[in-house]
Scaffold this active site. Sequence first.
Site, PDB file in Angstrom:
ATOM      1  N   ASN A   9      30.727  19.850  -0.753  1.00 34.73           N
ATOM      2  CA  ASN A   9      31.101  18.747   0.133  1.00 34.73           C
ATOM      3  C   ASN A   9      31.491  19.370   1.470  1.00 34.73           C
ATOM      4  OD1 ASN A   9      32.207  16.549   1.437  1.00 34.73           O
ATOM      5  ND2 ASN A   9      34.113  16.581   0.262  1.00 34.73           N
ATOM      6  N   TRP A  10      30.608  19.260   2.432  1.00 40.72           N
ATOM      7  CA  TRP A  10      30.843  19.947   3.712  1.00 40.72           C
ATOM      8  C   TRP A  10      31.737  19.179   4.665  1.00 40.72           C
ATOM      9  CZ3 TRP A  10      25.248  22.146   4.869  1.00 40.72           C
ATOM     10  CH2 TRP A  10      25.046  23.262   4.050  1.00 40.72           C
ATOM     11  N   LYS A  11      32.177  18.022   4.254  1.00 40.08           N
ATOM     12  CA  LYS A  11      33.099  17.225   5.086  1.00 40.08           C
ATOM     13  C   LYS A  11      32.578  17.175   6.522  1.00 40.08           C
ATOM     14  CE  LYS A  11      36.691  18.866   2.032  1.00 40.08           C
ATOM     15  NZ  LYS A  11      38.088  18.836   1.686  1.00 40.08           N
ATOM     16  N   HIS A  95      36.266   9.674  -2.030  1.00 42.07           N
ATOM     17  CA  HIS A  95      36.952  10.958  -1.858  1.00 42.07           C
ATOM     18  C   HIS A  95      38.384  10.695  -1.388  1.00 42.07           C
ATOM     19  CE1 HIS A  95      38.024  14.881  -0.248  1.00 42.07           C
ATOM     20  NE2 HIS A  95      37.049  15.387  -0.995  1.00 42.07           N
ATOM     21  N   GLU A  97      40.161  11.975   0.813  1.00 41.52           N
ATOM     22  CA  GLU A  97      40.328  11.922   2.274  1.00 41.52           C
ATOM     23  C   GLU A  97      39.918  10.546   2.803  1.00 41.52           C
ATOM     24  OE1 GLU A  97      38.070  15.443   3.117  1.00 41.52           O
ATOM     25  OE2 GLU A  97      39.660  16.654   2.215  1.00 41.52           O
ATOM     26  N   GLU A 167      39.719  15.084  -8.839  1.00 44.20           N
ATOM     27  CA  GLU A 167      40.217  15.916  -7.748  1.00 44.20           C
ATOM     28  C   GLU A 167      41.694  15.619  -7.514  1.00 44.20           C
ATOM     29  OE1 GLU A 167      36.796  17.327  -5.077  1.00 44.20           O
ATOM     30  OE2 GLU A 167      37.527  15.462  -4.258  1.00 44.20           O
ATOM     31  N   GLY A 173      41.891  21.436  -0.601  1.00 48.54           N
ATOM     32  CA  GLY A 173      42.061  22.122   0.680  1.00 48.54           C
ATOM     33  C   GLY A 173      43.402  22.827   0.824  1.00 48.54           C
ATOM     34  N   SER A 209      40.213  23.228  -4.505  1.00 48.49           N
ATOM     35  CA  SER A 209      40.322  24.676  -4.298  1.00 48.49           C
ATOM     36  C   SER A 209      39.569  25.496  -5.351  1.00 48.49           C
ATOM     37  CB  SER A 209      41.788  25.101  -4.209  1.00 48.49           C
ATOM     38  OG  SER A 209      42.415  24.439  -3.125  1.00 48.49           O
ATOM     39  N   GLY A 230      34.893  22.049  -1.494  1.00 45.17           N
ATOM     40  CA  GLY A 230      34.956  21.947  -0.040  1.00 45.17           C
ATOM     41  C   GLY A 230      34.860  23.330   0.593  1.00 45.17           C
ATOM     42  N   GLY A 231      36.009  23.936   0.824  1.00 45.44           N
ATOM     43  CA  GLY A 231      36.085  25.193   1.576  1.00 45.44           C
ATOM     44  C   GLY A 231      35.133  26.281   1.102  1.00 45.44           C
TER      45      GLY A 231
HETATM   46  C1  PEP Z   1      36.692  18.581  -1.712  1.00 40.53           C
HETATM   47  O1  PEP Z   1      36.301  18.543  -0.575  1.00 40.53           O
HETATM   48  O2  PEP Z   1      36.395  17.671  -2.478  1.00 40.53           O
HETATM   49  C2  PEP Z   1      37.529  19.700  -2.143  1.00 40.53           C
HETATM   50  C3  PEP Z   1      37.886  19.769  -3.386  1.00 40.53           C
HETATM   51  O3  PEP Z   1      37.879  20.628  -1.174  1.00 40.53           O
HETATM   52  P1  PEP Z   1      38.416  22.120  -1.463  1.00 40.53           P
HETATM   53  O4  PEP Z   1      37.454  22.780  -2.393  1.00 40.53           O
HETATM   54  O5  PEP Z   1      38.441  22.783  -0.114  1.00 40.53           O
HETATM   55  O6  PEP Z   1      39.781  22.004  -2.058  1.00 40.53           O
END
Ligand code: PEP
Length: 245
Positions: A9-11, A95, A97, A167, A173, A209, A230-231
């Site tokens: 998920n590149w946000k 999500h 966010e 999640e 994040g 994470s 994400g990251g």
């Molecule tokens: C996400 O974007 O859904 C996520 C879990 O981010 P991260 O891996 O950075 O925690």
Amino acid sequence: MRKPIMAGNWKMFKTEIEAVDFCAKLKPLINDVSNITILICPSFPALPKVWDEIKDSKMALGAQNLHWEEEGAFTGEVSAAMLKCVGCSYVIIGHSERRQYFGETDVTVHKKLLAALKHNLSPIVCIGETLEQRDKNETFKVIETQVKGAFHGIDVKHWDNIVIAYEPVWAIGTGKTATPEQAQEVHAFIRGLLPAEVAPKTRILYGGSVKPENVKELMAKPDIDGGLVGGAALKIESFEKLIKY
Ligand code: PEP
């Protein structure tokens, strides 16, 4: 047997050029990978060019959001048909966010889920508790409400296409990952909430994470069927390691 998914998920990261460059570089590194679905979810503007780059590869394309209406005066929104048209086969819905910053609720998640299914897009429905809710021992109550809110009335024939992502909001994040045991406990609970005929085949991803250092332990748990990342999905080296966990 549930085929795992590793989804990036590149946000709101990566321009079209950066996104295409990433995929071009990742492509030769995953030629031999066949036991996992590799999913890239870039920003809307990057979708068409990324699709051009990956359509003959091992990668699938997903979007990060959609609107539930077919079309109309909804400035700034994007429909399921539009996503389908540019190569998407998946779409992330709800999500945290989007719930936190853009007013997404279980009601809108449900409407978006129906729109995605209608257009044969696989929805990845995100659910998870905040730290406050976990500290108050409300995790299971929150998860149950989110699952019921999202999936009420969904015919069993649609479940082959549905993916769930657990999640925990406090792990997204933040660098803080749920322990594999914490994640497994909630994944098993979620599976238990699903209709009996679909529960064993529904993929439930963990997100929060996920990184090369913890992916193996997480993926070893019986109810964890992949990651929504994400990251660690923004860098080729780490995403490749996640894919090849
Ligand atoms: C996400 O974007 O859904 C996520 C879990 O981010 P991260 O891996 O950075 O925690």
